[in-house]
Write a protein that holds these residues in place. Sequence first.
Motif, PDB file in Angstrom:
ATOM      1  N   ASP A  91       0.825  -1.227  -0.053  1.00  0.00           N
ATOM      2  CA  ASP A  91      -0.086   0.000  -0.005  1.00  0.00           C
ATOM      3  C   ASP A  91       0.949   1.260   0.148  1.00  0.00           C
ATOM      4  OD1 ASP A  91      -1.957   1.874   0.376  1.00  0.00           O
ATOM      5  OD2 ASP A  91      -3.021   0.606   1.738  1.00  0.00           O
ATOM      6  N   THR A  92       0.827   2.139  -0.996  1.00  0.00           N
ATOM      7  CA  THR A  92       1.569   3.362  -0.950  1.00  0.00           C
ATOM      8  C   THR A  92       0.945   4.400  -0.287  1.00  0.00           C
ATOM      9  OG1 THR A  92      -0.017   4.275  -2.821  1.00  0.00           O
ATOM     10  CG2 THR A  92       2.088   3.044  -3.529  1.00  0.00           C
ATOM     11  N   SER A  93       0.055   4.278   0.603  1.00  0.00           N
ATOM     12  CA  SER A  93      -0.264   5.210   1.603  1.00  0.00           C
ATOM     13  C   SER A  93       0.144   4.773   3.034  1.00  0.00           C
ATOM     14  CB  SER A  93      -2.156   5.519   1.618  1.00  0.00           C
ATOM     15  OG  SER A  93      -2.599   4.249   1.808  1.00  0.00           O
ATOM     16  N   VAL A  94       0.932   4.118   3.111  1.00  0.00           N
ATOM     17  CA  VAL A  94       1.432   3.552   4.302  1.00  0.00           C
ATOM     18  C   VAL A  94       2.233   4.819   4.990  1.00  0.00           C
ATOM     19  CG1 VAL A  94       3.864   2.834   3.437  1.00  0.00           C
ATOM     20  CG2 VAL A  94       2.932   1.865   5.578  1.00  0.00           C
ATOM     21  N   ILE A  95       2.032   5.165   6.436  1.00  0.00           N
ATOM     22  CA  ILE A  95       2.519   6.285   6.943  1.00  0.00           C
ATOM     23  C   ILE A  95       3.288   5.949   8.418  1.00  0.00           C
ATOM     24  CG2 ILE A  95       0.329   6.550   8.389  1.00  0.00           C
ATOM     25  CD1 ILE A  95       0.811   9.458   7.920  1.00  0.00           C
ATOM     26  N   GLY A  96       3.193   4.869   8.905  1.00  0.00           N
ATOM     27  CA  GLY A  96       3.932   4.538  10.056  1.00  0.00           C
ATOM     28  C   GLY A  96       3.292   3.284  10.826  1.00  0.00           C
ATOM     29  N   ILE A  97       4.232   3.208  12.064  1.00  0.00           N
ATOM     30  CA  ILE A  97       3.618   1.948  12.984  1.00  0.00           C
ATOM     31  C   ILE A  97       2.837   2.935  14.382  1.00  0.00           C
ATOM     32  CG2 ILE A  97       4.515   0.229  14.361  1.00  0.00           C
ATOM     33  CD1 ILE A  97       6.930   0.152  12.151  1.00  0.00           C
ATOM     34  N   TYR A  98       2.180   2.128  14.776  1.00  0.00           N
ATOM     35  CA  TYR A  98       1.509   2.710  16.017  1.00  0.00           C
ATOM     36  C   TYR A  98       2.489   2.499  17.125  1.00  0.00           C
ATOM     37  CZ  TYR A  98      -2.103   2.840  19.956  1.00  0.00           C
ATOM     38  OH  TYR A  98      -2.923   2.994  21.080  1.00  0.00           O
ATOM     39  N   SER A  99       3.215   3.451  17.615  1.00  0.00           N
ATOM     40  CA  SER A  99       4.122   3.621  18.649  1.00  0.00           C
ATOM     41  C   SER A  99       3.659   2.901  19.920  1.00  0.00           C
ATOM     42  CB  SER A  99       4.664   5.102  18.857  1.00  0.00           C
ATOM     43  OG  SER A  99       5.979   4.878  19.581  1.00  0.00           O
ATOM     44  N   THR A 100       4.617   2.362  20.389  1.00  0.00           N
ATOM     45  CA  THR A 100       4.481   1.688  21.758  1.00  0.00           C
ATOM     46  C   THR A 100       4.655   2.852  23.040  1.00  0.00           C
ATOM     47  OG1 THR A 100       6.567   0.788  21.843  1.00  0.00           O
ATOM     48  CG2 THR A 100       4.714  -0.651  21.157  1.00  0.00           C
ATOM     49  N   LYS A 101       5.742   3.795  22.955  1.00  0.00           N
ATOM     50  CA  LYS A 101       6.305   4.510  23.687  1.00  0.00           C
ATOM     51  C   LYS A 101       7.196   5.493  22.987  1.00  0.00           C
ATOM     52  CE  LYS A 101       8.610   5.136  28.142  1.00  0.00           C
ATOM     53  NZ  LYS A 101       9.314   4.061  29.187  1.00  0.00           N
ATOM     54  N   PRO A 102       6.653   6.590  22.411  1.00  0.00           N
ATOM     55  CA  PRO A 102       7.635   7.398  21.588  1.00  0.00           C
ATOM     56  C   PRO A 102       8.358   8.217  22.328  1.00  0.00           C
ATOM     57  CG  PRO A 102       5.106   8.025  21.368  1.00  0.00           C
ATOM     58  CD  PRO A 102       5.267   7.061  22.227  1.00  0.00           C
ATOM     59  N   GLY A 103       9.692   8.374  21.856  1.00  0.00           N
ATOM     60  CA  GLY A 103      10.908   9.341  22.493  1.00  0.00           C
ATOM     61  C   GLY A 103      10.656  10.437  22.399  1.00  0.00           C
ATOM     62  N   PHE A 104       9.726  10.967  21.310  1.00  0.00           N
ATOM     63  CA  PHE A 104       9.244  12.410  21.146  1.00  0.00           C
ATOM     64  C   PHE A 104       7.674  12.207  20.454  1.00  0.00           C
ATOM     65  CE2 PHE A 104       8.457  16.325  18.483  1.00  0.00           C
ATOM     66  CZ  PHE A 104       8.683  17.419  19.392  1.00  0.00           C
ATOM     67  N   LEU A 105       7.055  13.246  21.251  1.00  0.00           N
ATOM     68  CA  LEU A 105       5.502  12.787  20.143  1.00  0.00           C
ATOM     69  C   LEU A 105       5.030  14.327  19.885  1.00  0.00           C
ATOM     70  CD1 LEU A 105       3.135  11.485  19.907  1.00  0.00           C
ATOM     71  CD2 LEU A 105       2.282  11.774  22.167  1.00  0.00           C
ATOM     72  N   GLY A 106       5.014  14.533  18.608  1.00  0.00           N
ATOM     73  CA  GLY A 106       4.552  15.719  18.027  1.00  0.00           C
ATOM     74  C   GLY A 106       3.001  15.965  18.048  1.00  0.00           C
TER      75      GLY A 106
END
Length: 173
Positions: A78-93
């Motif tokens: 899928d070309t609309s892939v954007i990322g992975i559901y983070s378990t514990k982000p180091g930085f969260l925008g």
Amino acid sequence: HAPWFRVYRYTSATTTRELFRVTETGDVYIDQGFHGYAWDYADMLPVAGSARELEPGDVLVISKSQDFAVELSRNSFDTSVIGIYSTKPGFLGGSGLSTQIVNGVPVAMAGVVPCKVSAENGPIQRGDLLTTSSTPGYAMRAGENPAPGTVMGKAMGELKEGTGTINVLVTLQ
């Protein structure tokens, strides 16, 4: 020179050094870097549907039904892939008080994050490029010469068969 709301300094017998400051408009300045125990950068993004249906490690795509939203991946390459559901982000925008998203999840867009993977396109070896699979929310080995826009990361672990979770370096391509 803007008036400062808060300034944090280090003072020794011979020197005083400004380490950290926050302006009255909320801009933050720091002398060094931020250090944390997590390994990824994520943005808090709204979910099309219910965020309760998603789990950390799920592969996410840009929603096909709602602007500025994500949903569970369901299709291979899928070309609309954007990322992975983070378990514990180091930085969260995108998680500030004025822009808090009620029905959202942290989407890892760079760095290392645990990811659900499937061996449906062959065993996954360390260093393999990964893409979305037909198993909802899972990544698979991208194989040779994947189409532009379909690669979401590089495997940092192995999966011989079936499904599981491995660490993935998120590198959208």
